[in-house]
Design an enzyme around this catalytic site. Structure first.
Site, PDB file in Angstrom:
ATOM      1  N   ASP A 125      -2.538  -5.032   0.650  1.00 30.58           N
ATOM      2  CA  ASP A 125      -1.994  -6.306   1.108  1.00 30.58           C
ATOM      3  C   ASP A 125      -2.650  -6.852   2.372  1.00 30.58           C
ATOM      4  OD1 ASP A 125      -0.825  -4.294   2.661  1.00 30.58           O
ATOM      5  OD2 ASP A 125       1.234  -4.784   2.077  1.00 30.58           O
TER       6      ASP A 125
ATOM      7  N   MET B 225       0.821  -1.208   0.000  1.00 32.96           N
ATOM      8  CA  MET B 225       0.000   0.000   0.000  1.00 32.96           C
ATOM      9  C   MET B 225       0.860   1.264   0.000  1.00 32.96           C
ATOM     10  SD  MET B 225      -2.977  -1.141   2.699  1.00 32.96           S
ATOM     11  CE  MET B 225      -3.976   0.316   2.378  1.00 32.96           C
ATOM     12  N   HIS B 226       0.177   2.390  -0.226  1.00 30.25           N
ATOM     13  CA  HIS B 226       0.687   3.751   0.007  1.00 30.25           C
ATOM     14  C   HIS B 226       1.702   4.260  -1.018  1.00 30.25           C
ATOM     15  CE1 HIS B 226      -1.215   3.126   3.868  1.00 30.25           C
ATOM     16  NE2 HIS B 226      -0.277   2.290   4.284  1.00 30.25           N
TER      17      HIS B 226
END
Length: 489
Positions: free
Chosen positions: A240, A83-84
């Site tokens: 995830d 992520m991110h």
């Protein structure tokens, strides 16, 4: 031959591709490594998106050789990813710079500036502005790389970039989008106010879908490359941790898992949006429609034991075994596991670890016990702030490499005062969750019917005889952080 479904899990170290049948049984899997992230400066972490793409193609190409018949029957694909990450694209979808990853800490100043510019940011996003999130990274690029910022046409997360190459579509699922700091998580939609803080608009964002919904179709060139036929649906997929929850069946309110991986997570599904920004809880959309989830995140879980192993020249498993052999209850030594800073509950990228209570009797086994207890207390911190948000945790399953230690699981069960279920051996990670989402998107199956929990090998109960001793030790642990932080400033 019956239909098959493909899950693709994009990690920073590589990509895993997993094939399942219509009943969720594994048919075959393959992995391919990616070029490791680079750290151009202390605290930075970047990766070339082309490396994820090369690894994705390599992993599926391996499946086409090892499982050609099953791969030819694929009807749905799901994606999971770290992520991110800020993947910046120009007007022709060209990558403008290396992706700034989830563990990049350069944007702390921008986080403070964003919260000052929009005092309602935490209420809208349901989360604190942290350097790990996507939006502060864009604020950093705006300030330090204005020529790159001026060329941004789209910002995609890692798995959305892979989706773009597979389907030609700019789409993101809600669970991953919730980690950008641009999403109104309660409304499950982009927030114009949050976007404006970084000078962006909805035009810079991908279209949003639920993780179990269709997001597009596989390009014909890849259908031919992998011997498939017809329309192959690509699901929205999941970030995830939400994908792992789908893989382990934690999609109903009150269900969750405790992950003892490199980092540590307590994940729990919710029927409503329950933020607790004061406790640095992550409150995100789940990959399942109308379900949210919360996470308490600690940055150095099993990695704390890995660190001690490097310092002592021993293996992590040997240290854990030695700690179990001599274990008689809480020891004199206390460890603060903030080797890489901390998220929940401190939100302090500059926090640092410490041993306290060392003596001439301290040996590697006692240090290992202290490390395991310190990580356990960090999980107890996460549970505390989740409870502060009104969260009900009914059931936790243990996953991750650290869950192989019976002592560590007993510590966690005792300190959380709840049973911890350990699944039978199997793959319950992001690739399985992604494949299950692909199945739902392609067939219209209800997620509740597909995302069931695995068979349980054993259930670890709290040790009531150690409950008070651990309560006292936890109180000492909690008192150390503010004292040490005060001493450092």
């Amino acid at each position: 031959m019956s239909a098959a479904f493909l899950g693709i899990d994009i990690g920073t170290s590589g990509v895993k591709a997993l094939l399942i049948d219509g009943k969720g049984r594994a048919l075959g899997d393959a992995t391919a490594p990616a070029v490791e992230p680079t750290r151009p400066h202390p605290g930075w972490s970047e990766q070339n998106p082309a490396d994820w793409w090369s690894a994705t193609l390599a992993a599926i190409d391996k499946l086409s050789k090892s499982n050609p018949q099953q791969l030819s029957q694929v009807r749905g694909i799901g994606l999971s990813g770290h992520m991110h990450g800020a993947t910046l694209l120009g007007k022709n979808d060209e990558v403008l710079r290396p992706c700034i990853l989830w563990n990049d800490g350069r944007s702390a100043a921008e986080c403070a500036e964003m919260e000052a510019a929009l005092p309602t940011l935490r209420q809208l996003a349901g989360n604190i502005a942290m350097p790990g999130f996507t939006a502060p990274k864009i604020a950093w690029v705006r300030k330090h790389e204005p020529e790159i910022y001026a060329r941004i046409a789209k910002v995609l997360l890692p798995k959305a970039y892979i989706r773009l190459l597979l389907s030609g579509e700019h789409v993101e699922d809600l669970s991953d989008a919730a980690g950008t700091l641009w999403l109104d998580v309660g409304k499950r939609d982009w927030s114009d106010q949050l976007l404006a803080v970084t000078g962006l608009t909805r035009a810079h964002m991908p279209r949003l879908v639920d993780g179990s919904a269709p997001s597009g179709h596989l390009k014909r060139e890849f259908v031919a490359r992998w011997g498939m036929s017809g329309d192959v649906v690509i699901a929205g997929g999941a970030g995830d941790n939400a994908a792992a929850a789908c893989g382990i069946g934690a999609i109903r309110p009150g269900e969750g898992f405790v992950s003892l991986g490199t980092s540590g997570v307590i994940f729990v599904s919710n029927d409503t949006f329950r933020p607790n920004t004061e406790g640095a809880v992550h409150a995100f959309c789940h990959a399942i429609p109308d379900i949210w989830h919360q996470m308490g995140v600690i940055l150095s879980a099993a990695d704390s034991l890995n660190w001690l192993a490097r310092m002592t020249g021993q293996k992590p498993a040997d240290l854990a075994g030695a700690a179990e052999t001599q274990f008689q209850g809480p020891g004199a030594e206390i460890f603060l596991p903030y080797l890489s800073g901390e998220r929940t509950p401190h939100n302090n990228a500059n926090a640092r670890g410490a041993f306290v209570g060392l003596s001439q009797s301290t040996d590697p086994a006692r240090l290992a016990q202290a490390v395991m207890e310190g990580v356990t207390f960090a999980f107890r911190d996460c549970q505390r702030v989740l409870n502060d948000a009104g969260t009900r945790i009914d059931r936790l399953l243990a996953v991750g490499g650290g869950s192989k230690s019976p002592l560590w699981l007993r510590m966690i069960a005792t300190n959380l005062d709840m049973e911890i279920a350990l699944p039978e051996d199997g793959d319950f990670g992001g690739a399985l969750g992604a494949a299950r989402l692909g199945l739902c998107a392609a067939t219209g199956a209800a997620p509740a019917n597909i995302m069931t929990m695995p068979a349980i090998m054993t259930v670890i109960a709290p040790d009531r005889g150690l409950a008070q001793a651990y309560a006292d030790q936890y109180a000492r642990y909690r008192a150390l952080y503010p004292a040490i932080e005060e001493a450092r400033t």
